[in-house]
Design a protein around this motif. Structure first.
Motif, PDB file in Angstrom:
ATOM      1  N   GLY A   1       1.900 -23.711  33.699  1.00  0.00           N
ATOM      2  CA  GLY A   1       1.360 -24.048  35.004  1.00  0.00           C
ATOM      3  C   GLY A   1       2.066 -25.262  35.558  1.00  0.00           C
ATOM      4  O   GLY A   1       3.285 -25.410  35.415  1.00  0.00           O
ATOM      5  N   ASP A   2       1.286 -26.170  36.140  1.00  0.00           N
ATOM      6  CA  ASP A   2       1.908 -27.328  36.791  1.00  0.00           C
ATOM      7  C   ASP A   2       2.001 -28.552  35.892  1.00  0.00           C
ATOM      8  O   ASP A   2       2.412 -29.616  36.322  1.00  0.00           O
ATOM      9  CB  ASP A   2       1.145 -27.692  38.068  1.00  0.00           C
TER      10      ASP A   2
ATOM     11  N   GLN B   1       6.024 -27.290  31.648  1.00  0.00           N
ATOM     12  CA  GLN B   1       7.155 -26.790  32.427  1.00  0.00           C
ATOM     13  C   GLN B   1       8.483 -27.129  31.758  1.00  0.00           C
ATOM     14  O   GLN B   1       9.397 -26.298  31.703  1.00  0.00           O
ATOM     15  CB  GLN B   1       7.113 -27.376  33.842  1.00  0.00           C
TER      16      GLN B   1
ATOM     17  N   ASP C   1       6.799 -14.460  37.869  1.00  0.00           N
ATOM     18  CA  ASP C   1       5.727 -15.301  38.403  1.00  0.00           C
ATOM     19  C   ASP C   1       4.905 -14.465  39.383  1.00  0.00           C
ATOM     20  O   ASP C   1       5.221 -13.310  39.675  1.00  0.00           O
ATOM     21  CB  ASP C   1       6.275 -16.567  39.076  1.00  0.00           C
ATOM     22  N   GLY C   2       3.835 -15.054  39.879  1.00  0.00           N
ATOM     23  CA  GLY C   2       3.019 -14.429  40.900  1.00  0.00           C
ATOM     24  C   GLY C   2       2.595 -13.015  40.561  1.00  0.00           C
ATOM     25  O   GLY C   2       2.101 -12.724  39.477  1.00  0.00           O
TER      26      GLY C   2
ATOM     27  N   ARG D   1      -4.149 -16.488  36.023  1.00  0.00           N
ATOM     28  CA  ARG D   1      -4.287 -17.237  37.275  1.00  0.00           C
ATOM     29  C   ARG D   1      -2.969 -17.179  38.067  1.00  0.00           C
ATOM     30  O   ARG D   1      -1.893 -16.920  37.508  1.00  0.00           O
ATOM     31  CB  ARG D   1      -4.724 -18.664  37.012  1.00  0.00           C
ATOM     32  N   GLY D   2      -3.045 -17.465  39.351  1.00  0.00           N
ATOM     33  CA  GLY D   2      -1.946 -17.169  40.241  1.00  0.00           C
ATOM     34  C   GLY D   2      -0.813 -18.160  40.279  1.00  0.00           C
ATOM     35  O   GLY D   2       0.260 -17.839  40.804  1.00  0.00           O
ATOM     36  N   ASP D   3      -1.006 -19.374  39.741  1.00  0.00           N
ATOM     37  CA  ASP D   3       0.040 -20.392  39.891  1.00  0.00           C
ATOM     38  C   ASP D   3       0.985 -20.461  38.711  1.00  0.00           C
ATOM     39  O   ASP D   3       1.845 -21.339  38.641  1.00  0.00           O
ATOM     40  CB  ASP D   3      -0.595 -21.769  40.095  1.00  0.00           C
TER      41      ASP D   3
ATOM     42  N   ARG E   1       4.069 -19.551  36.149  1.00  0.00           N
ATOM     43  CA  ARG E   1       5.402 -18.956  36.134  1.00  0.00           C
ATOM     44  C   ARG E   1       5.814 -18.811  34.679  1.00  0.00           C
ATOM     45  O   ARG E   1       5.294 -19.512  33.800  1.00  0.00           O
ATOM     46  CB  ARG E   1       6.410 -19.809  36.895  1.00  0.00           C
TER      47      ARG E   1
END
Length: 391
Positions: free
Chosen positions: A103-104, A109, A138-139, A150-152, A154
């Motif tokens: 995720g973020d 990452q 992703d996505g 979940r959508g975020d 990659r």
């Protein structure tokens, strides 16, 4: 003359593989198993992957060993299918691929980018035994594999990764070992003895006591996982291994076919495995000694990580929970080799037990029966100095 050529203490994946290898060598083998609660094999539903996410690639010997162990899986499965055709199928093992996602979180990452970079060249893929270029996903493309994610997120998709049921693989190894023993004409023999086995420190050659029974052997192999240190301490041998508790949760999505879904793995926030009748979410890493309880806190941690990764699993049915005690060493590497004359050990596989166990069990048995260990495994020597794990 000793009653057995080899006594294996511990009947998990490593011990079962060692028993099959011993019978293949024509040996008289005894497998002593106490059936202790918390054995990692019984809880394990694991990932068989040639690509490490939890350590860097500063050790080519580690990378090479993982690649070799994964390659061995395929030849072993072919043997098991030939000996036990009725047991063949995805219930044991299936190559489904792996989604490594992040995720973020900057650290996740960075770890994902490092894996992608290692596999971006043909040379890097060859080092891991990976032949197909990895895909970036992703996505919507990612959720095409797992709609619940979940959508975020990659990630990357690695095709040459499988998942395995530890207890099922164990049973097939034991079936093959028994059948091999019955069909050989060179004196090969396998006896499975329930109970706790202990070495007699007063006897000059390996002698194992199991209850009131005394067993003499040419060699003894300790494959008792997290218990190996305490088992050998009574013999005056110290090794660097301790238990790490791993708790897992089994879920079911009613009406969903999940058996061929790829593994979902992350650099630090758990994993998801799809099987024909369930999804397995795991796992905790708890340094709590020999405590094999399923705890509220552990289950909360697993479910929190799973739902943060895949919110769509919130409506899944909870089927069961499992717990296993993984054998861990200070430097994160297994211990394979002799610890005293005619006394051998194979333990410390940690979270890699289902990937490394079959081949390391085979090589350990052959070493105990007189073959030299390959020099490429020297870095796993039990005599190496204990050091803190590093990436």
């Amino acid at each position: 003359m000793a009653e057995f050529d080899l006594i294996i203490i511990g009947g998990g994946i490593v011990g079962a593989s060692a028993a099959l290898a011993g019978v293949r060598q024509g040996a008289r083998v005894a497998l002593v198993d106490a059936g202790l609660a918390g054995r990692a094999t019984d809880a394990g539903a694991g990932i068989v992957s040639p690509v490490a996410l939890d350590r860097g690639e500063q050790r080519p010997d580690w990378t090479s060993m993982i690649t070799e162990c994964v390659g061995y899986y395929h030849s072993l499965l072919a043997e098991l299918d030939a000996v036990d055709p009725a047991g063949a199928g995805s219930a044991t093992f299936e190559q489904v691929g792996e989604l490594v996602v992040a995720g973020d979180d900057p650290d996740e990452q960075a770890a994902l980018d490092a894996v992608a970079e290692r596999l971006s060249t043909s040379e890097g893929r060859r080092a891991h035994g990976v032949t197909k270029p990895v895909e970036t996903v992703d996505g919507a493309d990612l959720r095409a594999y797992w709609p619940e994610l979940r959508g975020d997120l990659r990630g990357i998709f690695i095709a040459e990764v499988g998942r395995v049921v530890g207890s099922r693989l164990h049973d097939r190894l034991m079936t093959a070992a028994r059948r091999r023993a019955r069909t050989r004409s060179d004196g090969a023999h396998l006896e499975v003895i329930p109970g706790a086995g202990s070495l007699d420190p007063q006897y000059p050659s390996p002698r194992v006591r199991v209850g009131h029974r005394v067993l003499d052997a040419g060699a003894v192999l300790f494959a008792t996982g997290a218990w190996a240190a305490s088992d050998l301490a009574a013999y005056g041998v110290e090794i660097d291994v301790r238990p790490i508790r791993g708790q897992l949760v089994h879920l079911r999505l009613d009406g969903q076919q999940t058996g061929m879904r790829p593994v979902v793995n992350t650099p630090g926030a758990g994993y998801l495995l799809g099987f024909d009748d369930r999804i397995v979410a795991g796992a905790t890493h708890e340094d709590v000694g020999f405590d094999a309880r399923v705890t509220a806190g552990g289950q909360h941690a697993v479910l929190s990580a799973a739902l943060a990764l895949a919110p769509g699993l919130s409506a899944a049915t909870v089927l069961e929970t499992r717990v296993g005690l993984r054998p861990a060493t200070s430097d994160g590497l297994p211990l394979v080799g002799a610890v005293a004359p005619s006394v051998h050990v194979a333990t410390g596989l940690g979270a890699w037990g289902l990937t490394l166990g079959p081949l390391l069990g085979e090589l350990s048995a052959r070493h105990a029966l007189g073959e030299a260990l390959p020099a490429r495994l020297d870095f796993l020597s039990p005599a190496r100095p204990a050091t803190k794990e590093s990436p």
